[in-house]
Design a protein around this motif. Structure first.
Motif, PDB file in Angstrom:
ATOM      1  N   ALA A 163      -4.143   1.851   5.900  1.00  0.00           N
ATOM      2  CA  ALA A 163      -4.581   1.710   4.462  1.00  0.00           C
ATOM      3  C   ALA A 163      -4.265   2.753   3.613  1.00  0.00           C
ATOM      4  CB  ALA A 163      -6.269   1.425   4.472  1.00  0.00           C
ATOM      5  N   ASP A 164      -4.024   4.022   3.987  1.00  0.00           N
ATOM      6  CA  ASP A 164      -3.593   5.050   3.103  1.00  0.00           C
ATOM      7  C   ASP A 164      -2.157   5.037   2.705  1.00  0.00           C
ATOM      8  OD1 ASP A 164      -6.207   5.799   2.986  1.00  0.00           O
ATOM      9  OD2 ASP A 164      -6.541   7.174   4.785  1.00  0.00           O
ATOM     10  N   ARG A 165      -1.623   4.138   3.490  1.00  0.00           N
ATOM     11  CA  ARG A 165      -0.128   4.218   3.169  1.00  0.00           C
ATOM     12  C   ARG A 165       0.313   3.192   2.971  1.00  0.00           C
ATOM     13  NH1 ARG A 165       2.134   7.135   8.558  1.00  0.00           N
ATOM     14  NH2 ARG A 165       4.208   7.281   7.321  1.00  0.00           N
ATOM     15  N   PRO A 166       0.103   2.576   1.599  1.00  0.00           N
ATOM     16  CA  PRO A 166       0.560   1.092   0.877  1.00  0.00           C
ATOM     17  C   PRO A 166       2.056   1.065   0.775  1.00  0.00           C
ATOM     18  CG  PRO A 166      -0.184   2.659  -0.774  1.00  0.00           C
ATOM     19  CD  PRO A 166      -0.512   3.591   0.638  1.00  0.00           C
ATOM     20  N   ARG A 223      -1.209  -2.461  -0.981  1.00  0.00           N
ATOM     21  CA  ARG A 223      -2.305  -1.774  -0.323  1.00  0.00           C
ATOM     22  C   ARG A 223      -2.467  -3.031   0.874  1.00  0.00           C
ATOM     23  NH1 ARG A 223      -7.317  -2.071   1.631  1.00  0.00           N
ATOM     24  NH2 ARG A 223      -8.409  -0.031   2.106  1.00  0.00           N
ATOM     25  N   SER A 259      -4.160  -3.804   4.845  1.00  0.00           N
ATOM     26  CA  SER A 259      -5.163  -3.706   5.659  1.00  0.00           C
ATOM     27  C   SER A 259      -5.236  -4.573   6.889  1.00  0.00           C
ATOM     28  CB  SER A 259      -6.547  -3.764   5.113  1.00  0.00           C
ATOM     29  OG  SER A 259      -7.001  -5.311   4.486  1.00  0.00           O
ATOM     30  N   ASP A 319     -10.699  -6.122   7.345  1.00  0.00           N
ATOM     31  CA  ASP A 319     -10.535  -4.685   7.246  1.00  0.00           C
ATOM     32  C   ASP A 319     -11.385  -4.068   8.204  1.00  0.00           C
ATOM     33  OD1 ASP A 319      -9.233  -2.514   6.870  1.00  0.00           O
ATOM     34  OD2 ASP A 319     -10.296  -2.047   4.687  1.00  0.00           O
TER      35      ASP A 319
END
Length: 379
Positions: free
Chosen positions: A321-324, A335, A337, A372
């Motif tokens: 989720a932090d690396r789109p 983004r 998930s 998610d």
């Protein structure tokens, strides 16, 4: 062109010398059983050769040697058959049985040579045992076994030829009315034939490995697919039972991927999938296997208890989720998930179908409660 050819040759050699994947090993186990059955039939037929030779006026000592060899082959054929029925229980079996097949041809030739030197090198029927042993390795679908068979045949037959030349006191001892004259040219030809048969069989095995690899590999992402998973999981279940370890299966589904596919198009959606797979491949460790089972759905197999597996999959979810995904041409980042459902072996099922069914139930629960997230137990 030369560089490309060299690279291709290295790839072929590397593939042949590498341990086959799960699908190939499973097919090879079936091939080993097939070889064992064929060997048993051939062994029975070998008992008829001394009789045929006797009716044709063959020497008594040669008939006795042939009969002794046939009896030994029949006894071992039943032993190999019993072991081959226990599919993949003995990883060494293909190598040992192949070495046996090659060595039996050498042993019979050596016994013939002890009675009559030319018979040891010019007995075409027995020498064809080498050819048969090499060809049979094609059914095992393991390039290592094929190359071993060819190399072993070359070494043993070459050594036998050298020993007979050393033992012969004069050229006249290598001349026979029944077997003809032993010449350097004829023996070199036989050695070359062994090399040719080995290379042809090895290329057949390589081609089979390529075709099977294609059937067990997802074309878009390069991940193992459902076929690979079906063949791999029974071995993992056995390993878990043997060492008492834990095994958890995570069914992962990208959130709202169909809508994303409609918005950005199929080509860009494929790039998104490859991005996701690249991220997941970076994060998975030894003892973890990732496979794509369909569209936007993946299976991650972990050698961990379900609690530890939940923590591991949830950590992967947060990192992803932090690396789109960043599309080309400066478009907005996407983004990503996923939702996941976990199932543990053997608590939630003792086969792949049962585990996938339970994992899918929990995956649906994850979707219904907001997506998610990772679900390991029913609410």
């Amino acid at each position: 062109m030369l560089a490309a050819t060299d690279h291709g040759l290295k790839a072929v050699i590397s593939t042949l010398l590498t341990r086959p994947d799960e699908i190939m090993l499973e097919i090879g186990a079936s091939g080993e059983l097939m070889v064992a059955r064929l060997r048993a039939v051939i062994a029975v037929l070998l008992l008829l050769l001394p009789l045929a030779n006797m009716l044709g006026g063959g020497r008594i000592d040669e008939n006795l040697i042939g009969l002794a060899g046939a009896v030994v082959v029949n006894v071992f054929a039943q032993v190999w058959m019993a072991l081959a029925r226990r599919r993949r229980r003995f990883r060494w079996l293909p190598f040992v049985t192949t070495a046996f097949d090659v060595s039996m041809a050498t042993l019979v030739l050596a016994m013939l040579a002890s009675q009559h030197l030319p018979a040891g090198l010019n007995s075409l029927i027995v020498w064809c045992g080498y050819i048969l042993a090499i060809l049979l390795t094609g059914l095992r679908n393991d390039g290592r076994v094929t190359l071993m068979a060819g190399l072993l045949a070359l070494i043993q037959y070459g050594t036998l030829y050298a020993c007979i030349l050393l033992v012969a006191d004069s050229p006249e001892q290598l001349i026979s009315i029944d077997y003809g004259t032993v010449t350097v040219g004829s023996q070199v030809q036989r050695l070359l034939l062994l090399v040719i048969v080995t290379l042809v069989t090895a290329m057949i095995v390589y081609r089979m490995q390529q075709l099977v690899q294609m059937s067990g590999t997802d074309g878009l992402t390069g991940l193992p697919n459902r076929t690979w998973l079906i063949h791999r999981m029974p071995r993992l279940f056995e390993a878990a039972d043997d060492d008492g370890s834990s095994l958890t299966l995570a069914l992962i589904n990208l959130d709202r991927f169909r809508r994303l596919n409609d918005e950005i198009g199929h080509a860009e959606a494929d790039r998104v999938l490859r991005h996701v797979v690249a991220m997941l491949n970076e994060m998975i460790d030894a003892g973890e296997w990732l496979a794509r089972v369909r569209g936007d759905e993946f299976v991650l197999v972990l050698r961990k208890p379900v609690g530890t597996a939940w923590e591991r999959v949830d950590a992967i979810r947060r990192i992803l989720a932090d690396r789109p995904y960043q599309p080309e041409r400066g478009a907005d980042a996407v983004r990503l998930s996923f939702s996941a459902g976990l199932a543990s072996y053997p608590h939630d099922g003792r086969n792949l179908s049962a585990l996938l069914r339970r994992a899918d139930q929990r995956l649906q629960g994850a979707k219904q409660t907001g997506r998610d997230r990772v679900v390991a137990r029913e609410a």
